[in-house]
Design a protein around this motif. Structure first.
Motif, PDB file in Angstrom:
ATOM      1  N   GLU A 102       0.823  -1.212   0.000  1.00  9.67           N
ATOM      2  CA  GLU A 102       0.000   0.000   0.000  1.00  9.67           C
ATOM      3  C   GLU A 102       0.855   1.260   0.000  1.00  9.67           C
ATOM      4  O   GLU A 102       0.410   2.316  -0.453  1.00  9.67           O
ATOM      5  CB  GLU A 102      -0.918  -0.010   1.222  1.00  9.67           C
ATOM      6  CG  GLU A 102      -1.981  -1.103   1.173  1.00  9.67           C
ATOM      7  CD  GLU A 102      -2.744  -1.255   2.475  1.00  9.67           C
ATOM      8  OE1 GLU A 102      -2.342  -0.600   3.468  1.00  9.67           O
ATOM      9  OE2 GLU A 102      -3.729  -2.014   2.502  1.00  9.67           O
ATOM     10  N   THR A 103       2.099   1.158   0.477  1.00  9.99           N
ATOM     11  CA  THR A 103       2.968   2.332   0.579  1.00  9.99           C
ATOM     12  C   THR A 103       3.769   2.575  -0.688  1.00  9.99           C
ATOM     13  O   THR A 103       3.833   3.706  -1.182  1.00  9.99           O
ATOM     14  CB  THR A 103       3.932   2.180   1.773  1.00  9.99           C
ATOM     15  OG1 THR A 103       3.178   1.963   2.971  1.00  9.99           O
ATOM     16  CG2 THR A 103       4.798   3.419   1.941  1.00  9.99           C
ATOM     17  N   VAL A 104       4.378   1.531  -1.239  1.00 14.08           N
ATOM     18  CA  VAL A 104       5.277   1.732  -2.386  1.00 14.08           C
ATOM     19  C   VAL A 104       4.813   1.017  -3.647  1.00 14.08           C
ATOM     20  O   VAL A 104       5.394   1.208  -4.715  1.00 14.08           O
ATOM     21  CB  VAL A 104       6.721   1.290  -2.043  1.00 14.08           C
ATOM     22  CG1 VAL A 104       7.247   2.064  -0.840  1.00 14.08           C
ATOM     23  CG2 VAL A 104       6.804  -0.212  -1.785  1.00 14.08           C
ATOM     24  N   GLY A 105       3.800   0.157  -3.552  1.00 12.31           N
ATOM     25  CA  GLY A 105       3.335  -0.584  -4.717  1.00 12.31           C
ATOM     26  C   GLY A 105       3.995  -1.949  -4.824  1.00 12.31           C
ATOM     27  O   GLY A 105       5.170  -2.120  -4.479  1.00 12.31           O
ATOM     28  N   ALA A 106       3.238  -2.922  -5.301  1.00 12.82           N
ATOM     29  CA  ALA A 106       3.745  -4.292  -5.391  1.00 12.82           C
ATOM     30  C   ALA A 106       4.915  -4.412  -6.356  1.00 12.82           C
ATOM     31  O   ALA A 106       5.804  -5.257  -6.178  1.00 12.82           O
ATOM     32  CB  ALA A 106       2.614  -5.225  -5.825  1.00 12.82           C
ATOM     33  N   GLU A 107       4.932  -3.558  -7.393  1.00 13.49           N
ATOM     34  CA  GLU A 107       5.970  -3.685  -8.423  1.00 13.49           C
ATOM     35  C   GLU A 107       7.364  -3.389  -7.887  1.00 13.49           C
ATOM     36  O   GLU A 107       8.358  -3.809  -8.475  1.00 13.49           O
ATOM     37  CB  GLU A 107       5.673  -2.727  -9.583  1.00 13.49           C
ATOM     38  CG  GLU A 107       4.393  -3.046 -10.345  1.00 13.49           C
ATOM     39  CD  GLU A 107       3.144  -2.540  -9.641  1.00 13.49           C
ATOM     40  OE1 GLU A 107       3.277  -1.885  -8.570  1.00 13.49           O
ATOM     41  OE2 GLU A 107       2.040  -2.813 -10.141  1.00 13.49           O
ATOM     42  N   ARG A 108       7.441  -2.691  -6.768  1.00 13.31           N
ATOM     43  CA  ARG A 108       8.754  -2.341  -6.235  1.00 13.31           C
ATOM     44  C   ARG A 108       9.262  -3.357  -5.220  1.00 13.31           C
ATOM     45  O   ARG A 108      10.383  -3.259  -4.740  1.00 13.31           O
ATOM     46  CB  ARG A 108       8.701  -0.951  -5.590  1.00 13.31           C
ATOM     47  CG  ARG A 108      10.094  -0.379  -5.379  1.00 13.31           C
ATOM     48  CD  ARG A 108      10.095   1.026  -4.860  1.00 13.31           C
ATOM     49  NE  ARG A 108      11.434   1.379  -4.412  1.00 13.31           N
ATOM     50  CZ  ARG A 108      11.731   2.418  -3.681  1.00 13.31           C
ATOM     51  NH1 ARG A 108      10.772   3.240  -3.280  1.00 13.31           N
ATOM     52  NH2 ARG A 108      12.977   2.661  -3.313  1.00 13.31           N
ATOM     53  N   LEU A 109       8.444  -4.338  -4.885  1.00 11.01           N
ATOM     54  CA  LEU A 109       8.820  -5.290  -3.848  1.00 11.01           C
ATOM     55  C   LEU A 109       9.254  -6.627  -4.434  1.00 11.01           C
ATOM     56  O   LEU A 109       8.680  -7.118  -5.406  1.00 11.01           O
ATOM     57  CB  LEU A 109       7.636  -5.535  -2.902  1.00 11.01           C
ATOM     58  CG  LEU A 109       7.086  -4.347  -2.124  1.00 11.01           C
ATOM     59  CD1 LEU A 109       5.931  -4.792  -1.247  1.00 11.01           C
ATOM     60  CD2 LEU A 109       8.170  -3.681  -1.281  1.00 11.01           C
ATOM     61  N   LEU A 110      10.267  -7.210  -3.820  1.00 16.56           N
ATOM     62  CA  LEU A 110      10.639  -8.606  -4.054  1.00 16.56           C
ATOM     63  C   LEU A 110      10.441  -9.315  -2.722  1.00 16.56           C
ATOM     64  O   LEU A 110      11.170  -9.064  -1.756  1.00 16.56           O
ATOM     65  CB  LEU A 110      12.095  -8.721  -4.514  1.00 16.56           C
ATOM     66  CG  LEU A 110      12.653 -10.150  -4.608  1.00 16.56           C
ATOM     67  CD1 LEU A 110      11.878 -10.969  -5.642  1.00 16.56           C
ATOM     68  CD2 LEU A 110      14.142 -10.138  -4.932  1.00 16.56           C
ATOM     69  N   VAL A 111       9.417 -10.168  -2.649  1.00 17.86           N
ATOM     70  CA  VAL A 111       9.058 -10.820  -1.392  1.00 17.86           C
ATOM     71  C   VAL A 111       9.594 -12.245  -1.383  1.00 17.86           C
ATOM     72  O   VAL A 111       9.311 -13.028  -2.298  1.00 17.86           O
ATOM     73  CB  VAL A 111       7.530 -10.820  -1.185  1.00 17.86           C
ATOM     74  CG1 VAL A 111       7.171 -11.507   0.125  1.00 17.86           C
ATOM     75  CG2 VAL A 111       6.993  -9.395  -1.204  1.00 17.86           C
ATOM     76  N   LEU A 112      10.375 -12.565  -0.360  1.00 20.60           N
ATOM     77  CA  LEU A 112      10.951 -13.900  -0.194  1.00 20.60           C
ATOM     78  C   LEU A 112      10.348 -14.509   1.079  1.00 20.60           C
ATOM     79  O   LEU A 112      10.862 -14.294   2.179  1.00 20.60           O
ATOM     80  CB  LEU A 112      12.482 -13.810  -0.079  1.00 20.60           C
ATOM     81  CG  LEU A 112      13.195 -13.112  -1.243  1.00 20.60           C
ATOM     82  CD1 LEU A 112      14.688 -12.992  -0.960  1.00 20.60           C
ATOM     83  CD2 LEU A 112      12.971 -13.873  -2.549  1.00 20.60           C
ATOM     84  N   PRO A 113       9.257 -15.254   0.956  1.00 15.66           N
ATOM     85  CA  PRO A 113       8.545 -15.725   2.157  1.00 15.66           C
ATOM     86  C   PRO A 113       9.241 -16.905   2.821  1.00 15.66           C
ATOM     87  O   PRO A 113      10.006 -17.653   2.200  1.00 15.66           O
ATOM     88  CB  PRO A 113       7.172 -16.129   1.615  1.00 15.66           C
ATOM     89  CG  PRO A 113       7.418 -16.492   0.188  1.00 15.66           C
ATOM     90  CD  PRO A 113       8.536 -15.605  -0.289  1.00 15.66           C
ATOM     91  N   HIS A 114       8.944 -17.047   4.094  1.00 18.06           N
ATOM     92  CA  HIS A 114       9.341 -18.179   4.925  1.00 18.06           C
ATOM     93  C   HIS A 114       8.042 -18.857   5.342  1.00 18.06           C
ATOM     94  O   HIS A 114       6.990 -18.205   5.337  1.00 18.06           O
ATOM     95  CB  HIS A 114      10.102 -17.646   6.146  1.00 18.06           C
ATOM     96  CG  HIS A 114      10.732 -18.704   7.015  1.00 18.06           C
ATOM     97  ND1 HIS A 114      10.043 -19.366   8.006  1.00 18.06           N
ATOM     98  CD2 HIS A 114      11.994 -19.182   7.052  1.00 18.06           C
ATOM     99  CE1 HIS A 114      10.860 -20.219   8.615  1.00 18.06           C
ATOM    100  NE2 HIS A 114      12.045 -20.124   8.056  1.00 18.06           N
ATOM    101  N   PRO A 115       8.032 -20.139   5.711  1.00 18.21           N
ATOM    102  CA  PRO A 115       6.786 -20.729   6.200  1.00 18.21           C
ATOM    103  C   PRO A 115       6.201 -19.908   7.347  1.00 18.21           C
ATOM    104  O   PRO A 115       6.917 -19.492   8.256  1.00 18.21           O
ATOM    105  CB  PRO A 115       7.211 -22.122   6.674  1.00 18.21           C
ATOM    106  CG  PRO A 115       8.402 -22.453   5.825  1.00 18.21           C
ATOM    107  CD  PRO A 115       9.119 -21.145   5.632  1.00 18.21           C
ATOM    108  N   SER A 116       4.898 -19.682   7.295  1.00 12.66           N
ATOM    109  CA  SER A 116       4.240 -18.907   8.344  1.00 12.66           C
ATOM    110  C   SER A 116       4.053 -19.763   9.594  1.00 12.66           C
ATOM    111  O   SER A 116       4.129 -21.002   9.548  1.00 12.66           O
ATOM    112  CB  SER A 116       2.883 -18.413   7.862  1.00 12.66           C
ATOM    113  OG  SER A 116       1.988 -19.504   7.726  1.00 12.66           O
ATOM    114  N   SER A 117       3.760 -19.089  10.704  1.00 13.96           N
ATOM    115  CA  SER A 117       3.482 -19.820  11.939  1.00 13.96           C
ATOM    116  C   SER A 117       2.251 -20.706  11.775  1.00 13.96           C
ATOM    117  O   SER A 117       2.159 -21.780  12.382  1.00 13.96           O
ATOM    118  CB  SER A 117       3.278 -18.843  13.096  1.00 13.96           C
ATOM    119  OG  SER A 117       2.194 -17.970  12.829  1.00 13.96           O
ATOM    120  N   VAL A 118       1.302 -20.280  10.940  1.00 13.72           N
ATOM    121  CA  VAL A 118       0.105 -21.073  10.697  1.00 13.72           C
ATOM    122  C   VAL A 118       0.456 -22.364   9.949  1.00 13.72           C
ATOM    123  O   VAL A 118      -0.074 -23.435  10.264  1.00 13.72           O
ATOM    124  CB  VAL A 118      -0.933 -20.235   9.927  1.00 13.72           C
ATOM    125  CG1 VAL A 118      -2.058 -21.103   9.396  1.00 13.72           C
ATOM    126  CG2 VAL A 118      -1.484 -19.137  10.822  1.00 13.72           C
TER     127      VAL A 118
END
Length: 423
Positions: A102-118
């Protein structure tokens, strides 16, 4: 429908968002480690930053509190540098990823996820992830959990801190679900992982690790419903309550949808707004009530039925409507003959917005008939009768009939008169 805010155009180098678990650096994939080694600035919470080894030489910046309003400023202060943001587990699952988008836009992000606690919790418990409801109490009151309580239901509750398990146990007990089995899973995926067990009504454990998740197997309690039309005794009321069957019919016409905002004008006991919010977790509502005693009652009803986010405005309409965000739907349950009320509510709606008004008086019915002739829609009468004892027999007791007008606001360029009508 609420209009999404357009994301900003991407500027500057990408921001890498690295999900990290309780296992810290050893649990990270090579891609995530490389991103952190190459970063010039790493931003995160104290617990997350402390998981990084000395080989990560970037400047370490802690998020201030409160976090959300500070995000844009912190990122702007390091513009032009290679930035990594640390997040717990999967950044896009109840994490900071949403705020960053919401702040910078999805196009500027590279998201490297880890398994969630769920994901970890479901793996430990043998629960299918797709059949398990998740409720976050991070930044939300414990009453938010109430809406999800149903006998036999499995829930995973994201804790705000070490005291959340005891608060959840207390709430379950107060709501009649004291027999529910609780399992608190701490430090999931890390070397200090631990499990605590017990029932809500006899929760024996003191506050433990603040990084925890609560698995709840609901037992006991009153069977609820996921559709509008809760029993009338679900509400604290002084008699100003839209009764169950009329309420169900009214919500059907209001037609709540995710993200939409309702004005409940003349809230009474708040039942219309409460059941609008219960329709979907992303629904929003404002209840407007002139009587301070009733306004307090609305707040209590909302908390007791699991939607403490209901905003209650105390004051007379239409004056109290000034400055409120534009609604997608309006319900008027009282005060129809107050000068300017219908006009103000109708004007606040965008084309396609819905207005529903109920009344039991002839004076208000006459007014609704005029609006029906002008704007069309549907005008109907709802009559409910209940079987009651009559001596040794049974007969019908008729409740006061309710006249209901509902309409969808047409495009702005449409004529104010219906075809075939004359001024």
């Amino acid at each position: 429908m609420a209009t999404p805010v357009p994301a900003p155009a991407p500027t500057g180098p990408p921001i890498t968002v690295v999900g990290i678990g309780a296992d810290g650096w050893p649990g990270l994939a090579d891609t995530s480690r490389a991103a952190l080694r190459q970063a010039q600035v790493v931003i995160g919470g104290p617990r997350q930053l402390d998981l990084l080894p000395a080989e990560v030489t970037a400047e370490r910046v802690r998020w201030p509190s409160p976090l959300r309003p500070a995000v844009a400023g912190v990122l702007a202060a390091h513009e032009g540098l290679r930035i990594c943001v640390l997040a717990s587990g999967d950044p896009m699952f109840f994490g900071i990823g949403r705020t960053l988008v919401e702040t910078v836009g999805a196009e500027r992000l590279l998201v490297l996820p880890h398994p969630s606690s769920v994901s970890y919790a479901c793996a430990r418990l043998g629960w299918p992830l797709d059949a398990t409801e998740v409720v976050s109490l991070v930044g939300r009151p414990p009453d938010s959990l109430t809406r999800a309580l149903h006998p036999g239901r499995r829930l995973l509750v994201l804790s705000a801190d070490a005291h959340t398990p005891a608060a959840v146990a207390a709430l379950l007990t107060a709501r009649g679900f004291g027999a529910s089995r609780l399992r608190v899973l701490e430090q999931l995926g890390g070397p200090a992982e631990r499990r605590l067990e017990g029932t809500a009504d006899g929760w024996p454990h003191p506050a433990g690790d603040p990084l925890n998740l609560i698995a709840v197997e609901c037992a006991g309690g009153r069977r609820g419903s996921v559709v509008p039309g809760l029993p009338d005794d679900s509400y604290e009321s002084d008699g100003q309550l839209t009764k169950r069957h009329v309420r169900a019919a009214t919500l059907a016409v209001l037609a709540p949808a995710p993200g939409e905002l309702l004005w409940d004008v003349g809230g009474g006991s708040g039942s219309i707004a409460v059941e609008w919010l219960r329709a979907h977790r992303d629904c929003r509502a404002v209840s407007i009530e002139r009587d301070p005693v009733r306004a307090g009652r609305i707040t209590r009803n909302a908390a007791a039925l699991g939607v403490p986010g209901l905003r209650v405005v105390t004051g007379p309409a239409p004056a109290a409507l000034a400055g409120l965000p534009a609604p997608d739907a309006v319900f008027i349950g009282g005060g129809l003959t107050v000068p300017g009320l219908l006009e103000t509510c109708w004007a606040a709606l965008a084309p396609g917005g819905r207005l529903v008004a109920n009344t039991v008086t002839l004076e208000s019915e006459a007014l609704l008939t005029q609006w029906y002739r002008r704007w069309g829609g549907e005008l109907l009468r709802l009559a409910v009768a209940h079987a009651v004892p009559v001596g040794g027999f049974t007969g019908w007791r008729q409740a006061m009939p309710v006249t209901q007008w509902s309409a969808v606001k047409p495009p702005a360029d449409r004529s104010t008169s219906r075809p075939g009508e004359h001024s």
